[in-house]
Design a protein around this motif. Structure first.
Motif, mmCIF file in Angstrom:
data_model
loop_
_atom_site.group_PDB
_atom_site.id
_atom_site.type_symbol
_atom_site.label_atom_id
_atom_site.label_comp_id
_atom_site.label_asym_id
_atom_site.label_seq_id
_atom_site.Cartn_x
_atom_site.Cartn_y
_atom_site.Cartn_z
ATOM 1 N N ASP A 230 0.964 -1.285 0.042
ATOM 2 C CA ASP A 230 0.067 -0.002 -0.064
ATOM 3 C C ASP A 230 1.044 1.338 -0.067
ATOM 4 O O ASP A 230 0.697 1.898 0.868
ATOM 5 N N LYS A 231 1.547 1.329 -0.978
ATOM 6 C CA LYS A 231 2.757 2.467 -1.115
ATOM 7 C C LYS A 231 2.086 3.581 -1.896
ATOM 8 O O LYS A 231 2.553 3.991 -3.078
ATOM 9 N N GLY A 232 0.915 4.251 -1.493
ATOM 10 C CA GLY A 232 0.433 5.505 -2.074
ATOM 11 C C GLY A 232 -0.045 5.101 -3.569
ATOM 12 O O GLY A 232 -0.628 4.167 -3.918
ATOM 13 N N GLY A 233 0.544 6.175 -4.577
ATOM 14 C CA GLY A 233 0.192 6.009 -5.787
ATOM 15 C C GLY A 233 0.709 5.019 -6.488
ATOM 16 O O GLY A 233 0.056 4.396 -7.439
ATOM 17 N N SER A 234 1.675 4.471 -6.255
ATOM 18 C CA SER A 234 2.456 3.200 -6.575
ATOM 19 C C SER A 234 1.573 1.923 -6.477
ATOM 20 O O SER A 234 1.545 1.050 -7.093
ATOM 21 N N ALA A 235 0.814 2.029 -5.246
ATOM 22 C CA ALA A 235 -0.060 0.941 -5.112
ATOM 23 C C ALA A 235 -1.080 0.855 -6.128
ATOM 24 O O ALA A 235 -1.641 -0.247 -6.392
ATOM 25 N N THR A 236 -1.510 1.943 -6.426
ATOM 26 C CA THR A 236 -2.961 2.130 -7.260
ATOM 27 C C THR A 236 -2.327 1.543 -8.568
ATOM 28 O O THR A 236 -3.173 0.804 -9.353
ATOM 29 N N VAL A 237 -1.166 1.841 -9.129
ATOM 30 C CA VAL A 237 -0.823 1.342 -10.121
ATOM 31 C C VAL A 237 -0.448 0.010 -10.343
ATOM 32 O O VAL A 237 -0.642 -0.945 -11.327
ATOM 33 N N GLY A 238 0.168 -0.502 -9.009
ATOM 34 C CA GLY A 238 0.670 -1.834 -8.800
ATOM 35 C C GLY A 238 -0.593 -2.703 -8.811
ATOM 36 O O GLY A 238 -0.637 -4.046 -9.163
ATOM 37 N N ALA A 239 -1.880 -2.413 -8.521
ATOM 38 C CA ALA A 239 -3.166 -3.032 -8.654
ATOM 39 C C ALA A 239 -3.523 -3.420 -9.977
ATOM 40 O O ALA A 239 -4.099 -4.492 -10.056
ATOM 41 N N LEU A 240 -2.963 -2.831 -10.821
ATOM 42 C CA LEU A 240 -3.046 -3.221 -12.485
ATOM 43 C C LEU A 240 -2.243 -4.245 -12.837
ATOM 44 O O LEU A 240 -2.094 -4.588 -14.033
ATOM 45 N N THR A 241 -1.207 -4.953 -12.128
ATOM 46 C CA THR A 241 -0.137 -5.663 -12.594
ATOM 47 C C THR A 241 -0.837 -6.921 -13.084
ATOM 48 O O THR A 241 -0.430 -7.505 -14.285
ATOM 49 N N PRO A 242 -1.968 -7.454 -12.597
ATOM 50 C CA PRO A 242 -2.683 -8.550 -13.152
ATOM 51 C C PRO A 242 -3.100 -8.472 -14.790
ATOM 52 O O PRO A 242 -2.750 -8.990 -15.726
ATOM 53 N N LEU A 243 -3.614 -7.175 -14.868
ATOM 54 C CA LEU A 243 -4.102 -6.660 -16.410
ATOM 55 C C LEU A 243 -2.707 -6.542 -17.277
ATOM 56 O O LEU A 243 -2.767 -6.893 -18.408
ATOM 57 N N VAL A 244 -1.811 -5.770 -16.682
ATOM 58 C CA VAL A 244 -0.430 -5.657 -17.286
ATOM 59 C C VAL A 244 0.311 -7.100 -17.716
ATOM 60 O O VAL A 244 0.650 -7.426 -18.799
ATOM 61 N N ALA A 245 0.097 -7.988 -17.027
ATOM 62 C CA ALA A 245 0.552 -9.532 -17.077
ATOM 63 C C ALA A 245 -0.226 -10.157 -18.208
ATOM 64 O O ALA A 245 0.420 -10.517 -19.430
ATOM 65 N N LEU A 246 -1.532 -9.861 -18.182
ATOM 66 C CA LEU A 246 -2.516 -10.524 -19.321
ATOM 67 C C LEU A 246 -2.042 -9.593 -20.659
ATOM 68 O O LEU A 246 -1.907 -10.698 -21.607
ATOM 69 N N ALA A 247 -1.834 -8.529 -20.742
ATOM 70 C CA ALA A 247 -1.648 -7.591 -21.709
ATOM 71 C C ALA A 247 -0.114 -8.010 -22.483
ATOM 72 O O ALA A 247 0.038 -8.315 -23.652
ATOM 73 N N ALA A 248 0.726 -8.286 -21.610
ATOM 74 C CA ALA A 248 2.153 -8.439 -21.633
ATOM 75 C C ALA A 248 2.146 -9.923 -22.661
ATOM 76 O O ALA A 248 2.840 -10.177 -23.623
ATOM 77 N N VAL A 249 1.376 -10.898 -22.137
ATOM 78 C CA VAL A 249 1.334 -12.526 -22.493
ATOM 79 C C VAL A 249 0.679 -12.265 -23.740
ATOM 80 O O VAL A 249 1.283 -12.969 -24.846
ATOM 81 N N ALA A 250 -0.246 -11.604 -24.099
ATOM 82 C CA ALA A 250 -0.944 -11.405 -25.145
ATOM 83 C C ALA A 250 -0.071 -10.580 -26.264
ATOM 84 O O ALA A 250 0.016 -11.126 -27.361
ATOM 85 N N GLY A 251 0.593 -9.780 -25.929
ATOM 86 C CA GLY A 251 1.623 -9.083 -26.719
ATOM 87 C C GLY A 251 2.784 -9.959 -27.280
ATOM 88 O O GLY A 251 3.042 -9.936 -28.365
ATOM 89 N N ALA A 252 3.350 -10.721 -26.123
ATOM 90 C CA ALA A 252 4.449 -11.584 -26.473
ATOM 91 C C ALA A 252 4.042 -12.675 -27.528
ATOM 92 O O ALA A 252 4.574 -12.986 -28.629
#
Length: 268
Positions: A230-252
């Motif tokens: 829960d590191k402030g604004g970074s936590a908010t961006v970090g909560a998107l990690t699963p979505l980033v992972a899905l996008a990264a796998v699809a992109g690769a």
């Protein structure tokens, strides 16, 4: 059909591929042990650097020693899993340049899985051991109220970071289809860039922070840890990690298949 003679599925074949390569590597046990030992010593040297910094200051840009070690452990674990299960991606440049990919094209199994499963990086075992140990020690020393829901969230973030790391390795190595070179400096550069993401992004300038976020190597360890802690604004961006992972796998996956369509063998 009798269950005893049922052919293995896609994952079963992949497991057998990796198992065959692992057995081949372990035939030279001394070499394998030296490789794992060298990896462990290399990672420990990096940890000494972190410990030395925190011997001078208890908090670095809002991050405590064990919080930073949590990020380091996450990155190490992701690198280790990638080496153990997808090391073959790093062989792709040679396959494309020498025409070795031809053998995979005539087999009734996804080419991308044949490529990633064509090697096992035993050095990844050292990363898994050190990364897992770090996360285990950090878990009891960071300020997180461990509940079943928190454990589930931590697991999702950890797996997502691993997927981002593996997807980046596959996508950057798949550029070999366009580079047509026996080596891939872009993949190596992105891998080395990931070392910077072992530390809080706040210690870098705006340019480096943007680069580590866009690539996005910071979603391997830093942002997942920020979301958990829960590191402030970074936590908010970090909560998107699963979505980033899905996008990264699809992109690769898309980059690899696009490159595969333009593959023309070595011409010999």
């Amino acid at each position: 059909m009798d269950d005893r003679v049922r052919p293995p599925g896609t994952l079963g074949i992949y497991r057998r591929l990796l198992g065959a390569h692992l057995r081949a590597v372990l035939e030279y046990r001394a070499d394998a042990l030296l490789t794992v030992g060298a990896t462990v010593l290399g990672q420990l040297a990096g940890l000494v650097f972190v410990v030395t910094i925190f011997a001078q200051t208890p908090v670095l840009m809002g991050w405590t020693r064990w919080e930073v070690l949590c990020v380091c452990g996450t990155v190490m674990l992701a690198e280790g899993v990638g080496s153990l299960f997808c090391e073959g991606a790093w062989q792709l440049s040679g396959m494309v340049n020498l025409g070795g990919l031809d053998y995979f094209l005539v087999r009734p199994y996804p080419v991308v899985l044949q490529v990633t499963g064509s090697a096992v990086g035993v050095n990844g075992l050292g990363n898994v051991l050190i990364g897992g140990a770090l996360l285990g020690m950090a878990a009891g020393r960071i300020e997180v109220a461990w509940t079943p829901l928190t454990l589930l969230w931590a697991g999702i973030l950890l797996v997502s970071g691993m997927l981002v790391k593996t997807a980046l390795s596959l996508a950057t190595n798949a550029l070999a289809f366009w580079l047509l070179s026996p080596s891939n400096s872009i993949a190596v550069s992105v891998h080395l860039l990931g070392d910077l993401a072992r530390y809080p992004l706040s210690v870098y300038g705006p340019g480096v922070r943007s680069l580590l976020t866009v690539v996005p190597v910071s979603f391997v360890g830093y942002f997942p840890a920020a979301a958990l802690l829960d590191k402030g604004g970074s936590a908010t961006v970090g909560a998107l990690t699963p979505l980033v992972a899905l996008a990264a796998v699809a992109g690769a996956w898309a980059v690899f298949n696009l490159g595969l369509r333009r593959y023309e063998s070595a011409g010999t």
